[in-house]
Design a protein around this motif. Structure first.
Motif, PDB file in Angstrom:
ATOM      1  N   VAL A   1       3.650 -51.506 -36.865  1.00  0.00           N
ATOM      2  CA  VAL A   1       3.969 -52.189 -35.612  1.00  0.00           C
ATOM      3  C   VAL A   1       4.997 -51.349 -34.869  1.00  0.00           C
ATOM      4  N   GLY A   2       4.656 -50.944 -33.644  1.00  0.00           N
ATOM      5  CA  GLY A   2       5.532 -50.093 -32.849  1.00  0.00           C
ATOM      6  C   GLY A   2       6.716 -50.832 -32.252  1.00  0.00           C
ATOM      7  N   LYS A   3       7.681 -50.054 -31.770  1.00  0.00           N
ATOM      8  CA  LYS A   3       8.930 -50.598 -31.238  1.00  0.00           C
ATOM      9  C   LYS A   3       8.692 -51.634 -30.145  1.00  0.00           C
ATOM     10  N   PHE A   4       9.562 -52.624 -30.127  1.00  0.00           N
ATOM     11  CA  PHE A   4       9.644 -53.647 -29.077  1.00  0.00           C
ATOM     12  C   PHE A   4       8.446 -54.594 -29.031  1.00  0.00           C
ATOM     13  N   THR A   5       7.584 -54.536 -30.005  1.00  0.00           N
ATOM     14  CA  THR A   5       6.433 -55.441 -30.001  1.00  0.00           C
ATOM     15  C   THR A   5       6.822 -56.797 -30.563  1.00  0.00           C
ATOM     16  N   TRP A   6       6.211 -57.826 -30.007  1.00  0.00           N
ATOM     17  CA  TRP A   6       6.458 -59.212 -30.410  1.00  0.00           C
ATOM     18  C   TRP A   6       5.162 -59.771 -30.995  1.00  0.00           C
ATOM     19  N   ILE A   7       5.222 -60.160 -32.255  1.00  0.00           N
ATOM     20  CA  ILE A   7       4.093 -60.811 -32.920  1.00  0.00           C
ATOM     21  C   ILE A   7       4.340 -62.309 -32.853  1.00  0.00           C
ATOM     22  N   GLY A   8       3.500 -63.053 -32.140  1.00  0.00           N
ATOM     23  CA  GLY A   8       3.753 -64.458 -31.837  1.00  0.00           C
ATOM     24  C   GLY A   8       3.588 -65.399 -33.031  1.00  0.00           C
ATOM     25  N   ILE A   9       3.977 -66.633 -32.805  1.00  0.00           N
ATOM     26  CA  ILE A   9       3.941 -67.664 -33.841  1.00  0.00           C
ATOM     27  C   ILE A   9       2.527 -67.804 -34.399  1.00  0.00           C
TER      28      ILE A   9
END
Length: 204
Positions: free
Chosen positions: A155-163
């Motif tokens: 997973v690359g920088k600043f990525t958001w994996i949601g709920i």
């Protein structure tokens, strides 16, 4: 026993304060730029704005309790010469085999990080999230509540994996992406953007 100053007097800050106490350390107080706050938050003192960090850098460690990765990045660049606190809830299950966790990262209750995984700096591994073996999670990533990353995920920088999102094994997600709540990632994501659905597709 460490004394810790939390940057961000908000809901996320409440959770981080609880982690610090459950880990056996001391919440020294909060810093926040919201001048409308009271003198205390959760019974802990508001010590001033973020610029006041210089007054405390010799007596406490710091943790940034702000969900927005861009803001976490800006603050981490601003506060120089401080010791960053890594907040790990005692119920988190972290393998003893070849796991590294970067400074300033927050790992919440019941999260699982399995062997061979690398967690970067200033990440959030939220409540009940699962990071399986041999994952590489770059700096400032947020893995949200109940999200599941299978083995050998990048997973690359600043990525958001949601709920509740799910990422299948052996996949790569580039930086600066949002994987929305409940999405299922079954192929590499190489283009920045917002992804949703089953399977996850970019939202144009």
């Amino acid at each position: 026993m460490k004394s810790v100053i939390i940057i961000g007097a908000s809901g996320h800050g409440k959770v981080v304060a609880d982690i610090i106490q459950k880990a056996g350390d001391i919440v020294y107080g909060f810093l926040d730029d919201n001048t409308e706050l009271n003198d205390t938050f959760l019974g802990f003192p508001i010590l001033g704005t973020i610029d006041c960090y210089k007054e405390y850098r010799d007596i406490a460690e710091f943790v940034i309790a702000i969900g927005d990765a861009g803001i976490r990045n800006a603050i981490s660049q601003k506060i120089q010469g401080v010791n960053m606190y890594t907040a790990i809830h005692p119920t988190a299950v972290i393998s003893d085999l070849d796991v590294t966790i970067g400074k300033g990262t927050v790992i919440m209750a019941n999260a699982v990080i399995n062997s061979g995984s690398r967690i970067g700096k200033f990440c959030i591994i939220n409540t009940g999230a699962i990071v399986e073996h041999d994952n590489i999670i770059e700096d400032y990533v947020h893995v949200s509540v109940g999200a599941k990353l299978a083995g050998t995920v990048y997973v690359g920088k600043f990525t958001w994996i949601g709920i509740g999102a799910v990422v299948s094994n052996n996949l790569k997600i580039c930086e600066n992406c949002v994987i929305r709540a409940g999405a299922v990632v079954v192929e590499n994501i190489v283009k920045r953007g917002n992804y949703q659905g089953v399977p996850a597709k970019i939202k144009e």
